[in-house]
Design an enzyme around this catalytic site. Structure first.
Site, short mmCIF file in Angstrom:
data_model
loop_
_atom_site.label_atom_id
_atom_site.label_comp_id
_atom_site.label_asym_id
_atom_site.label_seq_id
_atom_site.Cartn_x
_atom_site.Cartn_y
_atom_site.Cartn_z
CD GLN A 35 3.68 -9.79 25.23
OE1 GLN A 35 2.83 -9.82 24.35
NE2 GLN A 35 3.97 -10.86 25.96
CG ASP A 141 7.00 -19.26 18.77
OD1 ASP A 141 5.82 -19.63 18.97
OD2 ASP A 141 7.35 -18.65 17.76
CG ASP A 159 -4.93 -18.26 27.87
OD1 ASP A 159 -5.39 -17.25 27.31
OD2 ASP A 159 -4.76 -18.32 29.11
CG ASP A 162 -6.49 -9.54 20.13
OD1 ASP A 162 -7.28 -10.41 20.50
OD2 ASP A 162 -6.58 -8.35 20.49
N1 SAM Z 1 -6.89 -14.01 27.90
C1 SAM Z 1 -6.09 -13.38 26.97
C2 SAM Z 1 -6.77 -12.72 25.80
O1 SAM Z 1 -7.49 -13.35 25.02
O2 SAM Z 1 -6.58 -11.51 25.67
C3 SAM Z 1 -4.82 -14.09 26.68
C4 SAM Z 1 -3.97 -13.95 27.89
S1 SAM Z 1 -2.40 -14.60 27.96
C5 SAM Z 1 -1.65 -13.32 28.95
C6 SAM Z 1 -1.69 -14.47 26.36
C7 SAM Z 1 -0.22 -14.88 26.37
O3 SAM Z 1 0.15 -15.49 25.13
C8 SAM Z 1 0.76 -13.71 26.58
O4 SAM Z 1 1.34 -13.84 27.84
C9 SAM Z 1 1.77 -13.88 25.45
O5 SAM Z 1 3.10 -13.63 25.86
C10 SAM Z 1 1.56 -15.33 25.04
N2 SAM Z 1 1.99 -15.66 23.68
C11 SAM Z 1 1.79 -14.91 22.57
N3 SAM Z 1 2.32 -15.53 21.50
C12 SAM Z 1 2.87 -16.70 21.94
C13 SAM Z 1 3.55 -17.77 21.31
N4 SAM Z 1 3.80 -17.77 19.99
N5 SAM Z 1 3.95 -18.81 22.08
C14 SAM Z 1 3.70 -18.84 23.42
N6 SAM Z 1 3.06 -17.84 24.07
C15 SAM Z 1 2.65 -16.79 23.34
#
Ligand code: SAM
Length: 287
Positions: A35, A141, A159, A162
């Protein structure tokens, strides 16, 4: 003076003619394999983390999201919390709050190492606990990680961003089934579940998919000014526990003990614990 606008877009967004604009003093951009990260120094919100154009967290209002994704579930688990799984949460705010419950170990599974490194460098008040020795950082993942894990965790916190890109798989029934198996008996699961005002269909779908897997599914709300519409939700799911069945007096006692160790929280308290589960009528009405 620079301005940044988050244009509300993406699958399921019902306010696609709307956005949020903030005045920015400086900006830093980084492209990762997963990203695009943007760190903005804003006039009103302190530092702001943006992933692929979507605001993730700001220094000014992060406490609301991070307290509310952790404490309603953690205070429903009245036993000692031993092992916790956090999926996503790369900015570190969620593990900071979980650590206040004295767990033995937190496995934090974040797909993008760069989000963690970037947050450690630029968002120290949020990422401050990531290097705690009880936090086991795994760069993988989260969907793959939960497969074949049986009865390991007291608490699982999702956490994630979207449901686009790498997060999409974290909103599917099959993921919820694997997460349920990864919980110990009497364990509890919580996920952020989008805005019931701005992404109502997605919010309802999350609740529906969770309800196919867990006996008790409880959506709840928090006010988060920098998220679309400001009305945000989380959903707690469990086969044995129900956040609304925790007696007020025992929650109040637990919270008092908690504040002796950690000080008062800024958003969550025992009254919020019950009040947050009151959902306005329009959310469950066909409109
Ligand atoms: N508070 C936030 C929101 O609702 O917008 C979420 C914040 S946190 C930074 C979200 C994290 O999820 C990102 O750092 C992203 O890299 C991670 N993420 C997305 N898909 C994922 C997956 N399949 N496994 C682990 N982490 C994941």
């Amino acid at each position: 003076m620079l301005w940044f606008t988050e244009y509300y877009s993406g699958e399921g967004m019902e306010l696609s003619g709307t956005g949020l604009t903030v005045r920015v003093k400086s900006a830093l951009r980084k492209k990762t394999p997963f990203q695009e990260l943007l760190l903005l120094e804003t006039e009103d919100w302190g530092r702001m983390l943006v992933l692929d154009g979507a605001i993730q967290t700001t220094e000014k209002d992060e406490f609301i999201y991070h307290e509310m994704i952790v404490h309603p579930a953690a205070f429903t688990l009245t036993r000692q919390i031993e092992r916790v799984l956090v999926i996503g949460g790369g900015d570190g705010g969620t593990v900071r709050e979980v650590l206040k419950h004295n767990p033995i170990q937190i496995d934090m599974v974040e797909i993008d190492r760069d989000v963690v490194e970037f947050s450690k460098e630029h968002l120290p008040s949020i990422s401050c606990s990531i290097d705690d020795e009880r936090v086991n950082l795994i760069f993988e993942d989260g969907r793959e990680f939960v497969k074949n894990r049986k009865e390991v965790y007291d608490l699982i916190v999702v956490d994630c961003s979207d449901p686009v890109g790498p997060s999409r798989v974290l909103y599917e029934e099959s993921f919820y089934r694997d997460a349920a198996k990864a919980l110990k008996p009497g364990g509890i699961f919580v996920t952020q579940s989008e805005s019931p005002f701005a992404q109502k269909r997605i919010h309802l779908k999350i609740v529906e998919e969770l309800s196919k897997v867990f006996k008790s599914v409880r959506p709840y709300l928090a006010f988060i000014p920098t998220y679309p519409s400001g009305m945000w939700s989380f959903t707690i799911a469990s086969n044995e526990l129900d956040p609304l069945k925790v007696p007020y007096s025992s929650l109040d006692n637990l919270y008092r003990e908690f504040t002796k160790r950690n000080g008062e929280l800024r958003y969550y308290n025992p009254k919020i614990h019950y009040g947050a589960f009151a959902i306005p009528n329009f959310v469950y009405r066909e409109e």
